[in-house]
Design an enzyme around this catalytic site. Structure first.
Site, PDB file in Angstrom:
ATOM      1  N   LEU A  10       0.885  -1.169   0.000  1.00 51.43           N
ATOM      2  CA  LEU A  10       0.000   0.000   0.000  1.00 51.43           C
ATOM      3  C   LEU A  10       0.914   1.207   0.000  1.00 51.43           C
ATOM      4  O   LEU A  10       1.894   1.242   0.749  1.00 51.43           O
ATOM      5  CB  LEU A  10      -0.871   0.031   1.262  1.00 51.43           C
ATOM      6  CG  LEU A  10      -2.091  -0.887   1.346  1.00 51.43           C
ATOM      7  CD1 LEU A  10      -2.787  -0.684   2.688  1.00 51.43           C
ATOM      8  CD2 LEU A  10      -3.053  -0.642   0.216  1.00 51.43           C
ATOM      9  N   ASP A  11       0.611   2.211  -0.823  1.00 50.62           N
ATOM     10  CA  ASP A  11       1.509   3.356  -0.851  1.00 50.62           C
ATOM     11  C   ASP A  11       1.393   4.158   0.447  1.00 50.62           C
ATOM     12  O   ASP A  11       0.485   3.953   1.253  1.00 50.62           O
ATOM     13  CB  ASP A  11       1.298   4.227  -2.098  1.00 50.62           C
ATOM     14  CG  ASP A  11      -0.015   5.008  -2.090  1.00 50.62           C
ATOM     15  OD1 ASP A  11      -0.305   5.680  -1.083  1.00 50.62           O
ATOM     16  OD2 ASP A  11      -0.742   4.958  -3.094  1.00 50.62           O
ATOM     17  N   MET A  12       2.325   5.046   0.648  1.00 49.73           N
ATOM     18  CA  MET A  12       2.450   5.783   1.907  1.00 49.73           C
ATOM     19  C   MET A  12       1.171   6.549   2.265  1.00 49.73           C
ATOM     20  O   MET A  12       0.842   6.715   3.440  1.00 49.73           O
ATOM     21  CB  MET A  12       3.639   6.745   1.811  1.00 49.73           C
ATOM     22  CG  MET A  12       3.988   7.455   3.102  1.00 49.73           C
ATOM     23  SD  MET A  12       5.529   8.391   2.898  1.00 49.73           S
ATOM     24  CE  MET A  12       5.750   9.043   4.557  1.00 49.73           C
ATOM     25  N   TYR A  13       0.436   6.996   1.252  1.00 50.11           N
ATOM     26  CA  TYR A  13      -0.735   7.844   1.495  1.00 50.11           C
ATOM     27  C   TYR A  13      -2.050   7.067   1.383  1.00 50.11           C
ATOM     28  O   TYR A  13      -3.121   7.672   1.281  1.00 50.11           O
ATOM     29  CB  TYR A  13      -0.708   9.023   0.527  1.00 50.11           C
ATOM     30  CG  TYR A  13       0.567   9.827   0.676  1.00 50.11           C
ATOM     31  CD1 TYR A  13       0.772  10.636   1.796  1.00 50.11           C
ATOM     32  CD2 TYR A  13       1.590   9.728  -0.259  1.00 50.11           C
ATOM     33  CE1 TYR A  13       1.949  11.340   1.964  1.00 50.11           C
ATOM     34  CE2 TYR A  13       2.775  10.437  -0.099  1.00 50.11           C
ATOM     35  CZ  TYR A  13       2.950  11.243   1.011  1.00 50.11           C
ATOM     36  OH  TYR A  13       4.130  11.935   1.183  1.00 50.11           O
TER      37      TYR A  13
END
Length: 242
Positions: A108-111
């Site tokens: 999952l990306d950071m945001y």
């Protein structure tokens, strides 16, 4: 019992099998004091001394499966070259790090917040992340503006996200808030391209304002507070690993 070196490393929760292969080819793995660069190398964990980046890897027999509700601001990796907070920092039991090494299953990306599985079972990780198993991921998405039925149909049928056309997806409108100028959607996909849901929405002209993965398969995180985690039950593991 002998097994391939990259499989052993993945089964110990050191890294994914693919990353283990990269490290072997880079000469970052030693067996019995010798650098190994052949992907076909087999090891016996009961007899051989195996080092990954100068750290000895001891054989772990206990298999662990974890569901985490990832908050925004954490990167999905074991270590980060830019010293950003990683999801590993959230894995504490009774105030202490858990006793076994695990790796994230997918990313999952950071945001993006939401459901993330971590495990030290390399075979399980491989099966869950391989596209042929088509395990669904469900996202709750907030986009800017009032989305149209035409845009929804485009997302359902598949859109070009740059050298790739997505497979058909399940998409439904949860709410359109005209006053706030936003739309909330639920999108379910079984692919895992980099930043796929964001790129899908951008392809129909909608900027993503918030993104949360609510489910992996039938597993959901609605009972988990952000930053919290729990062990999966045997039934849940078996259902994913069928």
């Amino acid at each position: 019992m002998e097994e391939r070196l990259q499989k052993f490393l993945a089964n110990q929760g050191i890294c994914s099998r693919r990353k283990a292969e990269e490290k072997i080819l880079q000469g970052k793995v030693k067996v019995n004091g010798h650098v190994v660069t052949e992907l076909g190398t087999k090891v016996d964990p009961e007899k051989d001394e195996i080092y990954y980046e100068e750290k000895q890897i001891l054989n772990q027999t206990e298999k662990v499966y974890i569901l985490l509700n990832k908050p925004i601001g954490y990167v999905t990796t074991v270590k980060d070259q830019f010293n950003r907070p990683t999801v590993m920092e959230l894995l504490k039991e009774h105030g202490k790090p858990i006793k076994v090494s695990v790796v994230p299953v997918g990313r999952l990306d950071m945001y993006t917040s939401g459901a993330l599985i971590l495990s030290n079972d390399g075979d399980f990780v491989y099966k869950i992340t391989h596209p042929k198993h088509e395990i669904t991921k469900t996202y709750q998405v907030t986009v800017k503006g009032s989305i149209t039925e035409t845009e929804i149909e485009q997302l359902k049928q598949g859109v070009d996200i740059g050298e790739y056309v997505t497979k058909p997806a399940q998409v439904r409108i949860m709410k359109i808030d005209v006053e706030k100028n936003i739309s909330r959607l639920e999108i379910t996909i079984h692919e895992g391209k980099n930043r796929q849901v964001r790129r899908m929405c951008e392809s129909v002209g909608r900027k993503v304002l918030a993104l949360h993965r609510s489910k992996i398969g039938d597993l959901n995180v609605k009972e988990l507070k952000l930053g919290n985690w729990r062990y999966l039950t045997k039934q849940e593991v078996d259902k994913l690993d069928k």
